[in-house]
Design an enzyme around this catalytic site. Sequence first.
Site, short mmCIF file in Angstrom:
data_model
loop_
_atom_site.label_atom_id
_atom_site.label_comp_id
_atom_site.label_asym_id
_atom_site.label_seq_id
_atom_site.Cartn_x
_atom_site.Cartn_y
_atom_site.Cartn_z
CB ILE A 197 -0.97 0.42 9.27
CG1 ILE A 197 0.46 0.32 9.79
CG2 ILE A 197 -1.48 1.85 9.37
CD1 ILE A 197 1.47 1.11 8.97
CB SER A 198 -5.32 -2.04 6.91
OG SER A 198 -4.24 -2.11 6.00
CG ASN A 199 -7.68 2.10 11.36
OD1 ASN A 199 -7.39 1.44 12.36
ND2 ASN A 199 -7.27 3.34 11.19
CG ASN A 215 -9.78 -0.74 4.80
OD1 ASN A 215 -9.72 -0.53 3.60
ND2 ASN A 215 -9.63 0.23 5.69
CG ASP A 259 -3.60 4.77 19.79
OD1 ASP A 259 -4.16 5.67 19.14
OD2 ASP A 259 -3.89 3.56 19.66
CG HIS A 264 -5.28 1.64 16.62
ND1 HIS A 264 -4.51 2.63 17.19
CD2 HIS A 264 -5.20 1.84 15.28
CE1 HIS A 264 -3.99 3.39 16.23
NE2 HIS A 264 -4.40 2.95 15.06
N GLY A 290 -1.82 7.44 1.12
CA GLY A 290 -1.56 8.59 1.96
C GLY A 290 -0.63 8.31 3.12
N GLY A 297 0.84 -1.18 0.00
CA GLY A 297 0.00 0.00 0.00
C GLY A 297 0.88 1.24 0.00
#
Length: 361
Positions: free
Chosen positions: A158-160, A135, A191, A218, A53, A49
């Site tokens: 990392i993908s939410n 996702n 965080d 998270h 961004g 990815g």
Amino acid sequence: MSSVRCESESSFFGNKTGAALRASFASKAQKENNHNSQPQASYKVAVLGAAGGIGQPLSLLIKMSPLVSNLHLYDIANVKGVAADISHCNTPSQVRDFTGASELPNCLKDVNVVVIPAGVPRKPGMTRDDLFNINAGIVRDLVSAVADYCPDAFVQIISNPVNSTVPIAAEVLKQKGVYDPKKLFGVTTLDVVRANTFVAQRKNLKLIDVDVPVVGGHAGITILPLLSKTRPSASFTDEEIDELTVRIQNAGTEVVEAKAGTGSATLSMAYAAARFVESSLRALDGDGDVYECSFVESNLTDLPFFASRVKLGRTGVEALIPSDLQGLTDYEQKALEALKPELKASIEKGIAFAQKQTVAA
């Protein structure tokens, strides 16, 4: 030499990391019995990815690490330009680009650390279920490829929503017969970064000295900064505790509103993820004093996954640190109990998604 040392000590990774890196380089040089003072990059990192961004600034920051020998950048489109741009930076790692599913196997071959920021941010009109379904499928497919082509790599999600995508990744790896709970991480470092920053600002502390453990999950109320465990020790009024906790939990919204709908927290997320990657590389390189908070398989609570401080080593998670959850304040204990049902539901949603996919297949 003095200029190099100053640059390292003031780097974005921080004073301690810079010192640890210099120590690891010195150790490696001694082992190789040569007089070359240059660090020896030796680890392969893949960013899945990389054109997004988060992916672009994250890839740039990873390129800055002297521990990386090969940086593989993957995306479904637009990654060639990103790789060409980053490859001009005069740091040791060799940059290669990979586009589309057909090139994913070559991207992942012999990789030590896989970082997955792939996916979409939540957009206007998009429900949380919409975000999850997009996702979740992306993470499922990418982790499936990781299982096939670099099953021993550290996998950093990392993908939410991380509270669900990490359990999805675990199920996929289990289905492939290569699951190692010590090597699967949900990246919750942002965080901690935010907690450290906000506490240092509020209490007028030297930022590099501040360390606030953040546990739970998270997202929203599942993010629990343990302000009573702040180092160096600091005292907070009840009002400060409530304000800081809510700000840390809602910091993503703070950025979205400041960007007025044009984006989300991509730069701070990239910084935090780069810090976690660097910590992982230091651990792989033999540093015996590496600790980070991460969302991992855990027995610290009755939940199967939980974010807490962990000790990193060559094999991944060497130890969970239970002391952070001992001697909590009443506020923290109540918040911990309050977050559990929401975190449990998110974990179960991820597991159900992965298992449903298997049945369908």
